[in-house]
Design a protein around this motif. Sequence first.
Motif, mmCIF file in Angstrom:
data_model
loop_
_atom_site.group_PDB
_atom_site.id
_atom_site.type_symbol
_atom_site.label_atom_id
_atom_site.label_comp_id
_atom_site.label_asym_id
_atom_site.label_seq_id
_atom_site.Cartn_x
_atom_site.Cartn_y
_atom_site.Cartn_z
ATOM 1 N N LEU A 215 -8.009 1.366 -3.763
ATOM 2 C CA LEU A 215 -7.811 0.824 -2.420
ATOM 3 C C LEU A 215 -6.490 0.076 -2.368
ATOM 4 C CD1 LEU A 215 -11.399 -0.634 -1.858
ATOM 5 C CD2 LEU A 215 -10.502 1.520 -0.941
ATOM 6 N N GLU B 11 -9.070 -1.018 4.514
ATOM 7 C CA GLU B 11 -9.921 -0.965 5.705
ATOM 8 C C GLU B 11 -10.975 0.133 5.624
ATOM 9 O OE1 GLU B 11 -6.688 -1.211 5.667
ATOM 10 O OE2 GLU B 11 -6.256 -3.116 6.661
ATOM 11 N N GLN B 12 -10.761 1.133 4.768
ATOM 12 C CA GLN B 12 -11.724 2.229 4.638
ATOM 13 C C GLN B 12 -12.690 2.020 3.469
ATOM 14 O OE1 GLN B 12 -10.183 6.242 4.889
ATOM 15 N NE2 GLN B 12 -8.563 5.629 6.320
ATOM 16 N N ARG C 291 -18.609 -4.467 4.302
ATOM 17 C CA ARG C 291 -17.762 -4.491 5.487
ATOM 18 C C ARG C 291 -16.423 -5.131 5.133
ATOM 19 N NH1 ARG C 291 -22.370 -7.321 9.389
ATOM 20 N NH2 ARG C 291 -24.102 -5.992 8.675
ATOM 21 N N HIS D 176 -9.127 9.549 -5.320
ATOM 22 C CA HIS D 176 -8.998 9.134 -3.921
ATOM 23 C C HIS D 176 -8.178 7.850 -3.825
ATOM 24 C CE1 HIS D 176 -12.303 11.961 -3.665
ATOM 25 N NE2 HIS D 176 -12.211 11.947 -2.350
ATOM 26 N N GLU E 104 -19.301 4.816 0.090
ATOM 27 C CA GLU E 104 -20.245 5.901 0.353
ATOM 28 C C GLU E 104 -19.899 7.159 -0.434
ATOM 29 O OE1 GLU E 104 -23.238 6.599 2.406
ATOM 30 O OE2 GLU E 104 -23.253 4.568 1.594
ATOM 31 N N CYS F 40 -15.435 12.924 -5.499
ATOM 32 C CA CYS F 40 -14.934 11.588 -5.770
ATOM 33 C C CYS F 40 -15.358 11.103 -7.167
ATOM 34 C CB CYS F 40 -15.443 10.614 -4.718
ATOM 35 S SG CYS F 40 -14.831 8.926 -4.939
ATOM 36 N N LEU G 57 -7.163 5.177 -0.765
ATOM 37 C CA LEU G 57 -7.513 4.838 0.614
ATOM 38 C C LEU G 57 -7.055 3.418 0.935
ATOM 39 C CD1 LEU G 57 -11.177 6.208 0.627
ATOM 40 C CD2 LEU G 57 -9.224 7.235 1.797
ATOM 41 N N HIS H 188 -16.324 3.454 3.756
ATOM 42 C CA HIS H 188 -16.325 4.903 3.529
ATOM 43 C C HIS H 188 -16.139 5.209 2.052
ATOM 44 C CE1 HIS H 188 -15.386 9.165 3.870
ATOM 45 N NE2 HIS H 188 -14.186 8.945 3.359
ATOM 46 N N ALA H 189 -15.239 4.462 1.405
ATOM 47 C CA ALA H 189 -14.974 4.680 -0.017
ATOM 48 C C ALA H 189 -16.227 4.457 -0.856
ATOM 49 C CB ALA H 189 -13.844 3.758 -0.481
#
Length: 389
Positions: free
Chosen positions: A387, A366-367, A13, A361, A373, A382, A363, A370-371
């Motif tokens: 990030l 905050e994501q 998280r 990718h 996953e 991917c 991102l 998702h990254a």
Amino acid sequence: MKAVCWHGANDVRVDTVPDPTLINPRDAIIKITSTAICGSDLHLYNGYIPTMQKGDILGHEFMGEVVELGSSVKHVKIGDRVVVPFTISCGSCFFCQRDLWSLCDNSNPNGWLAEKQMGYSPAGLFGYSHLLGGYAGGQAEYARVPFADVGLFKIPDGLTDEQVLFLTDIFPTGYMAAENCNIKPGDIVAVWGCGPVGQFAIRSAYMLGAERVIAIDRIPERLQMAKEYGKAEVLNYEEFDVGEALKEMTGGRGPDSCIDAVGMEAHGTDAMAVYDKVKQAVRLETDRPTALRQAIVACGKGGHLSIPGVYGGFLDKIPMGAAMNKGLTFKMGQTHVHRYVKPLLEHIQNGDIDPSFIITHRLPLEQAPHAYEIFKHKKDNCIKVVLKP
């Protein structure tokens, strides 16, 4: 600040946590401009590394700008743009003085625990469990860097974050993996695993003089990257018997060197792969060494076996008789990143390689859930996620 925090297996998280502060005169605080998810982070995400605690900040591939310095840090200044090796090294112990940075004696305060759980302790690592020091990682807006006087490398103007970010881990890791093969002109090198480290091992093997590189994986986009960017010959292990294919491709001799860039969570299609999954599930085996077994059996006589893939404990059914009677040389270990940053930076500056080829990718921080996953499940083609805080 915002940071990517571990809350349990398959549960990360983005939390609001206290900003880091200087603890020691040799510390620095870095405002992070780019960070990445590493394949090794998936061992934490999947719950295979013990001593993780809820709220631990993840990440060991990061870079940024120096915003605060301890009084003993002299070789960088506030405002400098720096990369940070994932291994934390003191610079003065027996091993650091011999350029064996990932074996630092002083950076893991929990070395006794790592020795008990894993057999021995390397240096402390950023964001990689309390076994390895409990240091907060770099998937965050800021990070504290211990031993900053030896652990920060200034980046010259004119290079983007994406060109230099992977000097923190995967580029040196792939390069050291290839260097450990003692490559001679004309050598054939086989690489198990076409993830980020495998991709850099392929490129590095050619940089060090290999004539041919054969890459082994099952994910089409990874094999395509190895073929297109790495100029490797590729094998999908779901379509071929890897051992037989390598014999045929090398005139029956086997590769001169083999690189296991997979490690403890290897997949496979044979009965031994099922055996590993069952034993690991009931905690009778810590790691799944499918790629390692294949590499030992496939490697040519007198060859080198390089292991950058992470192993965390005890393995089963390793064909040591084959290794011994072939006269194989094994080289492995956490990467001595400090040794490689400057020479690999020169390769980037000279245009020999642009490490950003690996990124699929980009991102915002905050994501990160998702990254993780899509990175774990190889969704959306991917291969590597960067990030941005």
